[in-house]
Design an enzyme around this catalytic site. Structure first.
Site, PDB file in Angstrom:
ATOM      1  N   ASN A   1      19.042  82.833  37.476  1.00 34.07           N
ATOM      2  CA  ASN A   1      18.836  81.999  36.287  1.00 34.07           C
ATOM      3  C   ASN A   1      20.079  81.153  36.051  1.00 34.07           C
ATOM      4  O   ASN A   1      21.187  81.552  36.408  1.00 34.07           O
ATOM      5  CB  ASN A   1      18.603  82.886  35.056  1.00 34.07           C
ATOM      6  CG  ASN A   1      18.407  82.067  33.788  1.00 34.07           C
ATOM      7  OD1 ASN A   1      17.693  81.066  33.783  1.00 34.07           O
ATOM      8  ND2 ASN A   1      19.059  82.476  32.698  1.00 34.07           N
TER       9      ASN A   1
ATOM     10  N   HIS B   1      21.977  79.534  32.773  1.00 36.61           N
ATOM     11  CA  HIS B   1      21.983  79.615  31.310  1.00 36.61           C
ATOM     12  C   HIS B   1      23.080  78.693  30.776  1.00 36.61           C
ATOM     13  O   HIS B   1      24.210  78.723  31.269  1.00 36.61           O
ATOM     14  CB  HIS B   1      22.237  81.056  30.871  1.00 36.61           C
ATOM     15  CG  HIS B   1      22.320  81.200  29.385  1.00 36.61           C
ATOM     16  ND1 HIS B   1      21.199  81.259  28.590  1.00 36.61           N
ATOM     17  CD2 HIS B   1      23.380  81.263  28.550  1.00 36.61           C
ATOM     18  CE1 HIS B   1      21.573  81.340  27.320  1.00 36.61           C
ATOM     19  NE2 HIS B   1      22.892  81.359  27.268  1.00 36.61           N
TER      20      HIS B   1
ATOM     21  N   ASP C   1      19.956  87.532  29.624  1.00 37.86           N
ATOM     22  CA  ASP C   1      21.173  86.758  29.881  1.00 37.86           C
ATOM     23  C   ASP C   1      22.383  87.656  30.148  1.00 37.86           C
ATOM     24  O   ASP C   1      23.529  87.237  29.940  1.00 37.86           O
ATOM     25  CB  ASP C   1      21.475  85.799  28.712  1.00 37.86           C
ATOM     26  CG  ASP C   1      20.407  84.736  28.550  1.00 37.86           C
ATOM     27  OD1 ASP C   1      19.806  84.349  29.566  1.00 37.86           O
ATOM     28  OD2 ASP C   1      20.169  84.291  27.415  1.00 37.86           O
TER      29      ASP C   1
ATOM     30  N   SER D   1      26.270  79.091  33.172  1.00 37.84           N
ATOM     31  CA  SER D   1      26.457  80.250  34.040  1.00 37.84           C
ATOM     32  C   SER D   1      25.225  80.463  34.911  1.00 37.84           C
ATOM     33  O   SER D   1      24.107  80.379  34.421  1.00 37.84           O
ATOM     34  CB  SER D   1      26.641  81.525  33.196  1.00 37.84           C
ATOM     35  OG  SER D   1      27.683  81.381  32.245  1.00 37.84           O
TER      36      SER D   1
HETATM   37  N1  NHR Z   1      14.109  87.792  31.028  1.00 32.58           N
HETATM   38  C1  NHR Z   1      14.898  88.848  31.187  1.00 32.58           C
HETATM   39  N2  NHR Z   1      14.346  90.058  31.087  1.00 32.58           N
HETATM   40  N3  NHR Z   1      16.230  88.745  31.434  1.00 32.58           N
HETATM   41  C2  NHR Z   1      16.794  87.524  31.484  1.00 32.58           C
HETATM   42  O1  NHR Z   1      18.092  87.443  31.716  1.00 32.58           O
HETATM   43  C3  NHR Z   1      16.019  86.363  31.292  1.00 32.58           C
HETATM   44  C4  NHR Z   1      14.643  86.539  31.062  1.00 32.58           C
HETATM   45  C5  NHR Z   1      13.818  85.439  30.839  1.00 32.58           C
HETATM   46  C6  NHR Z   1      14.357  84.165  30.787  1.00 32.58           C
HETATM   47  C7  NHR Z   1      16.312  82.633  30.747  1.00 32.58           C
HETATM   48  C8  NHR Z   1      17.061  82.684  29.389  1.00 32.58           C
HETATM   49  C9  NHR Z   1      18.132  81.583  29.277  1.00 32.58           C
HETATM   50  O2  NHR Z   1      18.699  81.143  30.272  1.00 32.58           O
HETATM   51  C10 NHR Z   1      15.728  83.987  30.980  1.00 32.58           C
HETATM   52  C11 NHR Z   1      16.557  85.075  31.257  1.00 32.58           C
HETATM   53  C12 NHR Z   1      14.179  82.379  26.955  1.00 32.58           C
HETATM   54  C13 NHR Z   1      14.658  83.048  25.845  1.00 32.58           C
HETATM   55  C14 NHR Z   1      13.812  83.201  24.609  1.00 32.58           C
HETATM   56  O3  NHR Z   1      14.301  83.578  23.562  1.00 32.58           O
HETATM   57  C15 NHR Z   1      15.930  83.594  25.917  1.00 32.58           C
HETATM   58  C16 NHR Z   1      16.687  83.470  27.070  1.00 32.58           C
HETATM   59  C17 NHR Z   1      16.182  82.796  28.177  1.00 32.58           C
HETATM   60  C18 NHR Z   1      14.924  82.245  28.119  1.00 32.58           C
HETATM   61  N4  NHR Z   1      12.484  82.944  24.710  1.00 32.58           N
HETATM   62  C19 NHR Z   1      11.502  83.063  23.633  1.00 32.58           C
HETATM   63  C20 NHR Z   1      10.469  84.163  23.951  1.00 32.58           C
HETATM   64  O4  NHR Z   1       9.869  84.669  22.973  1.00 32.58           O
HETATM   65  C21 NHR Z   1      10.753  81.774  23.427  1.00 32.58           C
HETATM   66  C22 NHR Z   1      11.683  80.649  23.075  1.00 32.58           C
HETATM   67  C23 NHR Z   1      11.032  79.279  23.181  1.00 32.58           C
HETATM   68  O5  NHR Z   1       9.889  79.156  23.679  1.00 32.58           O
HETATM   69  O6  NHR Z   1      11.691  78.303  22.777  1.00 32.58           O
HETATM   70  O7  NHR Z   1      10.210  84.472  25.118  1.00 32.58           O
HETATM   71  O8  NHR Z   1      18.456  81.188  28.144  1.00 32.58           O
HETATM   72  C1  GAR Z   2      19.104  73.614  31.055  1.00 34.68           C
HETATM   73  O1  GAR Z   2      20.226  73.265  30.266  1.00 34.68           O
HETATM   74  C2  GAR Z   2      19.061  75.109  31.277  1.00 34.68           C
HETATM   75  O2  GAR Z   2      20.325  75.682  31.441  1.00 34.68           O
HETATM   76  C3  GAR Z   2      18.460  75.548  29.975  1.00 34.68           C
HETATM   77  O3  GAR Z   2      17.497  74.588  29.634  1.00 34.68           O
HETATM   78  C4  GAR Z   2      17.814  73.362  30.275  1.00 34.68           C
HETATM   79  C5  GAR Z   2      16.669  73.021  31.195  1.00 34.68           C
HETATM   80  O4  GAR Z   2      16.812  71.735  31.681  1.00 34.68           O
HETATM   81  N1  GAR Z   2      17.853  76.835  30.130  1.00 34.68           N
HETATM   82  C6  GAR Z   2      17.565  77.595  29.113  1.00 34.68           C
HETATM   83  O5  GAR Z   2      17.883  77.336  27.976  1.00 34.68           O
HETATM   84  C7  GAR Z   2      16.787  78.836  29.483  1.00 34.68           C
HETATM   85  N2  GAR Z   2      16.458  79.522  28.321  1.00 34.68           N
HETATM   86  P1  GAR Z   2      15.896  71.244  32.889  1.00 34.68           P
HETATM   87  O6  GAR Z   2      14.461  71.639  32.574  1.00 34.68           O
HETATM   88  O7  GAR Z   2      16.069  69.753  32.862  1.00 34.68           O
HETATM   89  O8  GAR Z   2      16.387  71.871  34.150  1.00 34.68           O
END
Ligand code: NHR
Ligand code: GAR
Length: 223
Positions: free
Chosen positions: A115, A117, A153, A144
């Site tokens: 991923n 982030h 994360d 990261s």
């Molecule tokens: N899942 C796990 N178990 N562990 C990780 O490290 C994950 C993951 C799923 C996605 C990406 C992550 C990021 O880079 C990722 C890492 C979505 C949310 C979130 O709060 C948080 C972190 C990340 C992706 N999602 C909400 C939910 O209810 C919806 C938010 C929205 O739709 O805007 O799933 O940041």
């Molecule tokens: C990127 O900044 C990525 O790091 C972030 O969303 C953007 C996606 O851009 N990811 C998250 O926040 C995951 N939760 P992109 O669709 O243009 O690659």
């Protein structure tokens, strides 16, 4: 060809939710031969996102698995696994994917899912990272790349791109600077993985058999 001949190119599956600019950076480096791999499928949980158009334009198969059509995270994740495993990919790449996975999903892809982030983890896990960094008065911010585990994360770090936060930065300007760095570091990590140089051993990340420090490799943006 006999069985001792060169291995096939690694297959990649990329999961997106939005604009797909990180996907595009990877498509570009596969296209120009820098990354020796095939993107066999791009999956989105959202229909009608720009990332799907980018994939189609590059001739890559796409599919939408809309989480709104599933009655639980478990059933959504099960369908994702079914579809991803049909491709038999070496690596699953989260590129702006916005749905949290169940531990059953992350355990299934342990050591073969990455991923990116938009923060210097472990700071600012979750969403709205750029606004929170500004609000906190951070002098540095960034992105990261980490292996994905059940800890949101919180998986082992591979590399961090560090950018300076200026006094006149807003969440929007900062997001732009960070995104630009994302497009540099994510393809590098994917390339390492595809070349067999990068692996996860328990919680320890190894690059060329060397153990990386807990923060991963530091990549400082030129400003
Ligand atoms: N899942 C796990 N178990 N562990 C990780 O490290 C994950 C993951 C799923 C996605 C990406 C992550 C990021 O880079 C990722 C890492 C979505 C949310 C979130 O709060 C948080 C972190 C990340 C992706 N999602 C909400 C939910 O209810 C919806 C938010 C929205 O739709 O805007 O799933 O940041
Ligand atoms: C990127 O900044 C990525 O790091 C972030 O969303 C953007 C996606 O851009 N990811 C998250 O926040 C995951 N939760 P992109 O669709 O243009 O690659």
């Amino acid at each position: 060809m006999d069985s001792s001949s060169a291995q096939e190119r690694p297959k990649l599956v990329v999961l997106i939710s939005g604009s797909g600019s990180n996907l595009q950076a990877i498509i570009d480096q596969v296209g120009n031969g820098t990354i020796d791999a095939d993107i066999s499928l791009v999956l989105s949980n959202n229909p009608d996102v720009m990332g799907l158009q980018r994939a189609s334009a590059a001739g890559i198969n796409t599919e939408v698995i809309n989480h709104r059509e599933y009655d639980s995270r478990d059933s959504f994740d099960r369908e994702l696994i079914r579809r991803i495993d049909a491709e038999q990919p070496q690596l699953v790449i989260l590129a702006g994917f916005m749905r949290i996975f169940t531990p059953a999903f992350t355990n299934h892809y342990a050591g073969r899912m990455l991923n990116i982030h938009p923060s210097l983890l472990p700071e600012f896990k979750g969403v709205n990272t750029h606004a929170r960094a500004i609000e906190a008065g951070a002098n540095q911010h960034g992105a990261s790349v980490h292996f994905v585990t059940s800890e949101l994360d919180g998986g082992p770090l591979v590399i961090q791109a560090i950018v300076d936060v200026n006094e006149d930065d807003t969440a929007e300007t900062l997001a732009g600077k960070v995104l630009q760095q994302e497009h540099t570091i994510y393809p590098i990590v994917v390339k390492w993985f595809c070349e067999g140089r990068l692996s996860l051993d328990g919680n320890q990340v190894r690059l060329d058999k060397q153990s990386l420090p807990p923060q991963g490799i530091a990549h400082r943006a030129e400003s």
